[in-house]
Design an enzyme around this catalytic site. Sequence first.
Site, mmCIF file in Angstrom:
data_model
loop_
_atom_site.group_PDB
_atom_site.id
_atom_site.type_symbol
_atom_site.label_atom_id
_atom_site.label_comp_id
_atom_site.label_asym_id
_atom_site.label_seq_id
_atom_site.Cartn_x
_atom_site.Cartn_y
_atom_site.Cartn_z
ATOM 1 C CE LYS A 1 11.678 25.571 10.501
ATOM 2 N NZ LYS A 1 12.463 25.053 9.380
ATOM 3 C CG LEU A 2 5.864 30.680 15.625
ATOM 4 C CD1 LEU A 2 5.324 30.426 17.095
ATOM 5 C CD2 LEU A 2 5.282 31.663 14.872
#
Length: 322
Positions: A132-133
């Site tokens: 997740k970014l």
Amino acid sequence: MEKNKLDQLKSMTTIVIDTGDIEAIKEYSPTDATTNPSLILSAVEKPAYKPLMEEAYHYSQKAKSSGEQISLFLDKLFVNVGCEILKLIPGRVSTEVDARLSFDVEGSIQKAQSLIALYKEMGIEKERILIKLASTWEGGLAAKQLEKMGIHCNMTLLFSMPQAIHCAEAQATLISPFVGRILDWYKKHDNVPGYAPAEDPGVKSVTTIYHYFKKFSYKTQIMGASFRNKEEILELAGCDLLTISPHFLQELHDASGNVEQKLDAAKSKQLNIEPIKMNEKAFRLALNDDAMATEKLSEGIRNFAKDAQKLEKMLRTTYKIG
């Protein structure tokens, strides 16, 4: 026997559970699961997580400095929780890169690689992990490079079309537009108690992104996230994926009545939509022009960073690190 609304929804959308709570995952049989620092923070206060924390602490002692130790401790804890979750689901778990790296392309790539390496040590292949970014310009650039390495990305804190297009052009595996947080902003801004489900600004935002992606055949999948009521969820029936908290999974499980599929890729293809050109200048200008997206992205990064710091502080105090 009539199916409940959750079972009907599962037939048209991949259901993902939004929690770090292993007991909740056992109960609802989702395909995938998402975690973030806030969810991990609330989960690790439960006694069941003590062995995962202990193991992460012992693992982190190989680090040279206290700063490196706490960073490794945190990464290992996230991975330990992820591995426990993967024992219970057939699909993937999302593990978040530290929000403090949201504007650091190289830092994000290095952190993602180290998380994937920790999973590999536990026998988990990268195909079962989504990194997740935050959906910043830099987050999109990091995702582009990571996807080329075969590391799949879930772009979070997404509130606008420019963010969505940038992530799709980076060929990110999926995006997580935040439905409920968009609703929160508009309720406060417009000073209203709420909206009809079809007029909910968060629902409308995800619907628009869905139509655009399907019209132009982007491979990036859309996972609606951050819901405030079950009506928002039902308005997005047919979306590629929906990540739902245990509370709303229970509400949907207990609800009867017909679920209508609202989103359909074939119908979106027929729509008359103009393509939008996206480069860094256009992205920054469009984001700046969107007060809601600008505020919510900044706030989301701050809050995830704050919870990561709280978690670090808790681990430092509990284990007397540095």
